[in-house]
Design a protein around this motif. Structure first.
Motif, short mmCIF file in Angstrom:
data_model
loop_
_atom_site.label_atom_id
_atom_site.label_comp_id
_atom_site.label_asym_id
_atom_site.label_seq_id
_atom_site.Cartn_x
_atom_site.Cartn_y
_atom_site.Cartn_z
N MET A 82 0.80 -1.09 -0.20
CA MET A 82 0.05 -0.01 0.04
C MET A 82 0.87 1.19 0.07
SD MET A 82 -2.45 1.53 2.82
CE MET A 82 -3.69 0.13 2.72
N ILE A 83 0.75 2.01 -0.99
CA ILE A 83 1.59 3.36 -1.10
C ILE A 83 0.58 4.44 -1.04
CG2 ILE A 83 3.07 4.56 -2.46
CD1 ILE A 83 4.27 2.17 -3.29
N ASN A 84 0.80 5.45 -0.40
CA ASN A 84 -0.19 6.58 -0.34
C ASN A 84 0.74 7.78 -1.16
OD1 ASN A 84 -1.44 9.05 0.03
ND2 ASN A 84 -2.32 8.25 2.19
N LEU A 85 0.47 8.07 -2.35
CA LEU A 85 1.32 8.94 -3.04
C LEU A 85 1.26 10.48 -2.56
CD1 LEU A 85 0.45 7.85 -6.59
CD2 LEU A 85 2.61 7.22 -5.65
N TRP A 86 -0.07 10.84 -2.26
CA TRP A 86 -0.25 12.16 -1.61
C TRP A 86 0.71 12.57 -0.29
CZ3 TRP A 86 -4.20 13.47 2.36
CH2 TRP A 86 -4.28 15.09 2.62
N LYS A 87 0.62 11.24 0.55
CA LYS A 87 1.57 11.23 1.67
C LYS A 87 2.74 11.58 1.47
CE LYS A 87 2.47 8.39 6.08
NZ LYS A 87 3.92 8.44 5.76
N GLN A 88 3.27 10.86 0.38
CA GLN A 88 4.85 10.85 0.24
C GLN A 88 5.06 12.47 -0.41
OE1 GLN A 88 5.58 8.18 -3.27
NE2 GLN A 88 6.04 6.48 -1.73
N LYS A 89 4.21 12.95 -1.08
CA LYS A 89 4.34 14.45 -1.15
C LYS A 89 4.48 15.39 0.16
CE LYS A 89 2.72 14.06 -6.11
NZ LYS A 89 1.36 14.43 -6.88
N LEU A 90 3.53 15.32 0.95
CA LEU A 90 3.43 15.80 2.17
C LEU A 90 4.67 15.53 3.07
CD1 LEU A 90 -0.27 15.26 3.19
CD2 LEU A 90 0.67 17.33 2.43
N ASP A 91 5.22 14.34 2.95
CA ASP A 91 6.44 13.94 3.88
C ASP A 91 7.45 14.65 3.32
OD1 ASP A 91 4.83 12.37 5.21
OD2 ASP A 91 5.61 10.55 4.44
N HIS A 92 7.52 15.12 1.91
CA HIS A 92 8.66 15.91 1.55
C HIS A 92 8.11 17.38 1.36
CE1 HIS A 92 9.81 11.94 -0.20
NE2 HIS A 92 11.03 12.13 -0.07
N HIS A 93 7.30 17.84 2.23
CA HIS A 93 6.96 19.23 2.63
C HIS A 93 6.48 19.91 1.14
CE1 HIS A 93 8.18 18.61 6.68
NE2 HIS A 93 9.47 18.35 5.98
N GLU A 94 6.10 19.17 0.27
CA GLU A 94 5.35 19.62 -1.32
C GLU A 94 4.08 20.23 -0.98
OE1 GLU A 94 5.50 17.08 -4.71
OE2 GLU A 94 7.21 15.80 -3.81
N LYS A 95 3.83 21.40 -1.56
CA LYS A 95 2.34 21.90 -1.57
C LYS A 95 1.63 21.09 -2.44
CE LYS A 95 3.28 25.73 1.13
NZ LYS A 95 2.95 25.79 2.60
N THR A 96 0.17 20.66 -1.77
CA THR A 96 -0.57 19.93 -2.52
C THR A 96 -1.94 20.51 -3.03
OG1 THR A 96 -1.19 18.66 -0.71
CG2 THR A 96 0.85 17.74 -1.90
N VAL A 97 -2.61 20.36 -4.09
CA VAL A 97 -3.70 20.60 -4.39
C VAL A 97 -4.72 19.68 -4.65
CG1 VAL A 97 -4.89 21.99 -6.10
CG2 VAL A 97 -2.57 23.00 -5.50
N GLY A 98 -6.10 19.62 -4.24
CA GLY A 98 -7.11 18.69 -4.43
C GLY A 98 -8.22 19.38 -4.69
N THR A 99 -9.26 18.67 -4.83
CA THR A 99 -10.77 19.07 -5.02
C THR A 99 -11.71 17.99 -4.45
OG1 THR A 99 -12.14 20.10 -6.68
CG2 THR A 99 -11.32 18.04 -7.12
N PHE A 100 -12.83 18.60 -4.11
CA PHE A 100 -13.91 17.78 -3.73
C PHE A 100 -14.58 16.80 -5.13
CE2 PHE A 100 -14.25 19.77 0.38
CZ PHE A 100 -14.35 18.60 1.11
N PHE A 101 -15.19 15.83 -4.81
CA PHE A 101 -15.76 14.88 -5.79
C PHE A 101 -17.20 14.73 -5.23
CE2 PHE A 101 -17.26 10.63 -7.24
CZ PHE A 101 -16.96 10.68 -8.60
N GLU A 102 -18.01 15.42 -6.24
CA GLU A 102 -19.49 15.18 -6.06
C GLU A 102 -20.25 14.68 -7.16
OE1 GLU A 102 -20.87 16.23 -3.17
OE2 GLU A 102 -19.32 17.74 -2.24
N SER A 103 -19.59 14.57 -8.02
CA SER A 103 -20.35 14.18 -9.49
C SER A 103 -20.96 12.79 -9.62
CB SER A 103 -19.41 14.57 -10.65
OG SER A 103 -18.42 13.66 -10.71
N GLY A 104 -20.18 11.91 -8.89
CA GLY A 104 -20.68 10.43 -9.13
C GLY A 104 -20.23 9.94 -10.33
N SER A 105 -19.26 10.26 -11.07
CA SER A 105 -18.75 9.93 -12.25
C SER A 105 -17.48 9.18 -12.21
CB SER A 105 -19.13 10.72 -13.48
OG SER A 105 -18.61 10.47 -14.73
N GLY A 106 -17.16 8.13 -12.39
CA GLY A 106 -15.99 7.51 -12.38
C GLY A 106 -15.14 7.99 -13.56
N VAL A 107 -15.77 8.56 -14.80
CA VAL A 107 -15.20 8.86 -15.57
C VAL A 107 -14.54 10.45 -15.46
CG1 VAL A 107 -15.28 9.99 -18.32
CG2 VAL A 107 -16.37 7.89 -17.45
N ILE A 108 -15.42 10.95 -14.70
CA ILE A 108 -14.96 12.45 -14.25
C ILE A 108 -13.73 12.36 -13.40
CG2 ILE A 108 -15.39 14.48 -12.92
CD1 ILE A 108 -17.99 14.51 -14.19
#
Length: 257
Positions: free
Chosen positions: A1-27
């Protein structure tokens, strides 16, 4: 199990995400092609349950987008099921005090931190990824799956933020500015000094404990401001809102010409 986002945080990288509300796997897959670091599948305000969340997680991982879930409440099924279907982290809403934090860790962490139930589920390859040692699997899972309380109540902010941030098993703090500003009696006043001071208090408490801080915002310039204040990760908008905005902008430009 690898958490790619955690790796970035551990290296003090600024990260960007969003909320998923669409219910579409394609999106969800499309978002993984944009450079976003993570998507938060919203089961608090969204209609999703574990079965559909598992499909969205698969779509995210296909494009190396880290799947997080905002759970609907602080209950054993809400927490455990989302981890079992593969969430790499949970946002926990409406935290008021330490009793709730202890329950979150009890339900969301394996021995010795908590008492999360053990079963062969998608998150562990239906037991095939566990190998021969439960304790090894427990250690890996406890490290790679992140529990992130959401600071959006006055009780969490005023009385407990240092203790919450300093608790073993808590990875970071998510600031919910809409609910927090409302709880402070200044709903939606995101530039109000009272709210900005609260944000700084949370950042200071979390960083003092060696934890990261996330915050939600709608605006690119506001995201940059939060980064300059020391925020580690900004969650920008909702997938559906960004889709609407993108199409509206295109339509306006076409009609102007």
């Amino acid at each position: 199990m690898i958490n790619l986002w955690k790796q970035k945080l551990d290296h003090h990288e600024k990260t960007v995400g969003t909320f998923f509300e669409s219910g579409s796997g394609v999106i969800m897959e499309c978002m993984g092609l944009t450079g976003l670091d993570y998507a938060i599948i919203d089961t608090e305000h969204g209609p999703f349950e574990a079965e559909s969340v598992g499909d969205f997680i698969c779509a995210a991982e296909k494009r190396n987008l880290t799947p997080l879930v905002r759970v609907k409440d602080i209950s054993r099924p809400a927490i455990m099921k989302m981890l079992d279907v593969g969430a790499k982290g949970l946002i926990i809403p409406q935290i008021h005090g330490m009793d709730e934090i202890h329950r979150v860790i009890e339900y969301g962490k394996y021995y010795p931190l908590g008492s999360r139930g053990v079963a062969g589920q998608r998150a562990n390859g239906f037991a095939y990824d566990m190998g021969g040692s439960l304790e090894t699997w427990f250690a890996v899972s406890n490290s790679e799956t992140l529990l992130i309380p959401q600071c959006e109540t006055m009780e969490c902010l005023a009385a407990n933020i240092s203790e919450v941030a300093g608790t073993d098993g808590i990875a970071g703090i998510f600031i919910g500015p809409y609910d927090l500003s409302t709880a402070m009696g200044i709903p939606g006043q995101f530039e109000n000094p009272k709210l900005m001071n609260a944000v700084e208090t949370i950042i200071e408490a979390a960083h003092r404990a060696g934890k990261f801080v996330m915050i939600y915002c709608d605006d690119v310039n506001k995201a940059k401001q939060y980064f300059s204040m020391g925020i580690d990760s900004v969650t920008v908008g909702l997938d559906v809102g960004i889709l609407i905005e993108a199409y509206k902008n295109k339509v306006v430009k076409i009609r102007e010409s």
